[in-house]
Design an enzyme around this catalytic site. Structure first.
Site, PDB file in Angstrom:
ATOM      1  N   ARG A 130      48.365  34.631  40.448  1.00  0.00           N
ATOM      2  CA  ARG A 130      47.183  34.360  39.631  1.00  0.00           C
ATOM      3  C   ARG A 130      47.566  34.406  38.163  1.00  0.00           C
ATOM      4  NH1 ARG A 130      43.401  39.103  41.334  1.00  0.00           N
ATOM      5  NH2 ARG A 130      45.390  40.159  40.937  1.00  0.00           N
TER       6      ARG A 130
ATOM      7  N   ASP B 118      40.375  24.195  34.675  1.00  0.00           N
ATOM      8  CA  ASP B 118      41.586  24.895  35.075  1.00  0.00           C
ATOM      9  C   ASP B 118      42.463  23.913  35.835  1.00  0.00           C
ATOM     10  OD1 ASP B 118      40.602  27.148  33.912  1.00  0.00           O
ATOM     11  OD2 ASP B 118      40.181  28.223  35.773  1.00  0.00           O
TER      12      ASP B 118
ATOM     13  N   ASN C 182      34.918  25.566  34.686  1.00  0.00           N
ATOM     14  CA  ASN C 182      34.154  26.719  34.211  1.00  0.00           C
ATOM     15  C   ASN C 182      33.056  26.263  33.255  1.00  0.00           C
ATOM     16  OD1 ASN C 182      35.865  29.317  35.091  1.00  0.00           O
ATOM     17  ND2 ASN C 182      37.241  27.624  34.638  1.00  0.00           N
TER      18      ASN C 182
ATOM     19  N   ARG D  57      44.198  26.202  30.939  1.00  0.00           N
ATOM     20  CA  ARG D  57      42.781  26.111  30.601  1.00  0.00           C
ATOM     21  C   ARG D  57      42.622  25.021  29.539  1.00  0.00           C
ATOM     22  NH1 ARG D  57      38.414  29.400  30.509  1.00  0.00           N
ATOM     23  NH2 ARG D  57      38.842  29.470  32.762  1.00  0.00           N
TER      24      ARG D  57
ATOM     25  N   LYS E  56      39.649  31.588  48.213  1.00  0.00           N
ATOM     26  CA  LYS E  56      38.914  32.294  47.169  1.00  0.00           C
ATOM     27  C   LYS E  56      37.412  32.186  47.403  1.00  0.00           C
ATOM     28  CE  LYS E  56      39.915  28.361  44.096  1.00  0.00           C
ATOM     29  NZ  LYS E  56      40.556  27.990  42.816  1.00  0.00           N
TER      30      LYS E  56
ATOM     31  N   LYS F 145      33.716  26.693  41.247  1.00  0.00           N
ATOM     32  CA  LYS F 145      34.709  26.308  42.253  1.00  0.00           C
ATOM     33  C   LYS F 145      34.297  24.987  42.911  1.00  0.00           C
ATOM     34  CE  LYS F 145      36.653  30.500  41.866  1.00  0.00           C
ATOM     35  NZ  LYS F 145      35.695  31.185  40.984  1.00  0.00           N
TER      36      LYS F 145
ATOM     37  N   ARG G 119      48.140  29.924  31.257  1.00  0.00           N
ATOM     38  CA  ARG G 119      48.091  31.355  31.572  1.00  0.00           C
ATOM     39  C   ARG G 119      49.114  31.625  32.668  1.00  0.00           C
ATOM     40  NH1 ARG G 119      41.927  30.899  32.786  1.00  0.00           N
ATOM     41  NH2 ARG G 119      42.826  28.990  33.630  1.00  0.00           N
TER      42      ARG G 119
ATOM     43  N   GLU H 114      39.442  24.375  39.045  1.00  0.00           N
ATOM     44  CA  GLU H 114      38.124  24.927  38.754  1.00  0.00           C
ATOM     45  C   GLU H 114      37.550  24.241  37.513  1.00  0.00           C
ATOM     46  OE1 GLU H 114      37.730  29.160  38.514  1.00  0.00           O
ATOM     47  OE2 GLU H 114      38.973  29.530  40.273  1.00  0.00           O
TER      48      GLU H 114
END
Length: 318
Positions: free
Chosen positions: A236, A276, A286, A213, A163, A128, A228, A284
């Site tokens: 979400r 993301d 990852n 993604r 979050k 994050k 997504r 984000e």
């Protein structure tokens, strides 16, 4: 390279993976297709003695389309540095045991083994918080434990996402608005009464079109992303939260974001990452165990894990 490459995989129990969608499965299979030996282990299989790192590992062979679909050899104990490369594919939580594992991997890295991703970067690049390195790409964002600062952020932006910094799979993500009667308890719960920092970002309505993604291999973006899309009534898009995946071509903005982030990933030894992106914004980065390889490979006839193995082989040749 003449001699057989040995690649270690640190992951969760292999028997429990979903072979239809698991990205680590794709990585093992890509290494196997090259004739590399793959050794499977879990975090608990690692230990140190007199400054050397050892592993209790088993050779793994995947058997796609067969039942059973894998073969595991007898367990052997060896120095982890006997592996030419090691993939750290353990899913979060990013807890103290995870950090201890990165300490061990850093010792192995000093002996010349390629670690994907670099252990120091796994520790440094919170998935994050790392977005704050790229404010030009991200939505308005604050990281704080202060209830007043979070309330002020809500007043400024009206519709927000809160979050935890250590969550995954969409866990504990809240959409909070100015008129939300629960905003006080949400702030108290997520910050654990002001003792834990959290992230707040302005809500991005384009989430309805999907949380994209974008996979990055050695600093370069795969030309397609997996959008997504949230299920009805959700904000979400995470697949773990019930979202559905749809492959899309990268937009000009997606490419620009990738070009902003890519050189930093490369500099930090992050060979495989997942960005993301919602709408025009990076939300984000990852770096622990990014997924979505299988979905994109299937939809666009790609070989993303093969591209990763090529990047690893280049490192080994160097």
């Amino acid at each position: 390279m003449n001699k057989t490459i040995v690649i270690g995989i640190i992951m969760d129990p292999i028997e429990q993976i979903n072979t239809i969608k698991d990205s680590t499965w794709a990585m093992i299979l890509a290494a196997q297709k090259r004739g590399w030996q793959v050794r499977y282990m879990q975090q608990a299989d690692l230990f140190t003695s007199n400054g050397r790192v050892y592993a209790e590992s088993r050779a793994v062979t995947l058997l796609p389309g067969q039942d059973p679909w894998l073969e595991l050899s007898q367990e052997t104990t060896h120095e982890l540095a006997e592996c030419n490369a090691v993939l750290m594919r353990k899913d979060p939580p990013f807890d103290l045991e995870y950090i201890y594992t990165t300490y061990m991997l850093e010792l192995v890295e000093l002996q010349g083994t390629v670690i994907v991703n670099r252990p120091q970067s796994l520790r440094d690049c919170n998935e994050k918080f790392f977005t704050t390195w790229f404010p030009q790409c991200a939505p308005p964002t604050v990281v704080t434990r202060s209830a007043e600062q979070l309330r002020q952020f809500i007043r400024e932006h009206d519709d927000c996402i809160f979050k935890p910094l250590d969550g995954m799979g969409g866990a504990s993500i809240f959409r909070v608005g100015s008129n939300d009667p629960n905003k006080g308890v949400i702030i108290e719960t997520l910050t654990q009464n002001g003792t834990t920092s959290i992230m707040a970002q302005r809500f991005i309505p384009e989430i309805s079109a999907g949380d994209k993604r974008i996979l990055m291999v050695d600093g370069k973006a795969v030309p397609y992303a997996l959008a997504r899309i949230p299920k009805a009534g959700e904000t979400r898009g995470n697949l773990a939260a019930g979202g559905t995946g749809k492959g899309v071509t990268l937009s000009e903005r997606d490419v620009w974001i990738s070009e902003q982030v890519g050189p930093v990933l490369k500099e930090k030894g992050i060979l495989f990452a997942g960005l993301d992106v919602i709408g025009d914004y990076l939300t984000e980065i990852n770096v622990t165990s990014p997924t979505c390889i299988r979905e994109l490979d299937k939809q666009f006839e790609l070989d993303i894990a093969g591209d990763l193995m090529n990047a690893i082989e280049l490192r080994l040749s160097a």
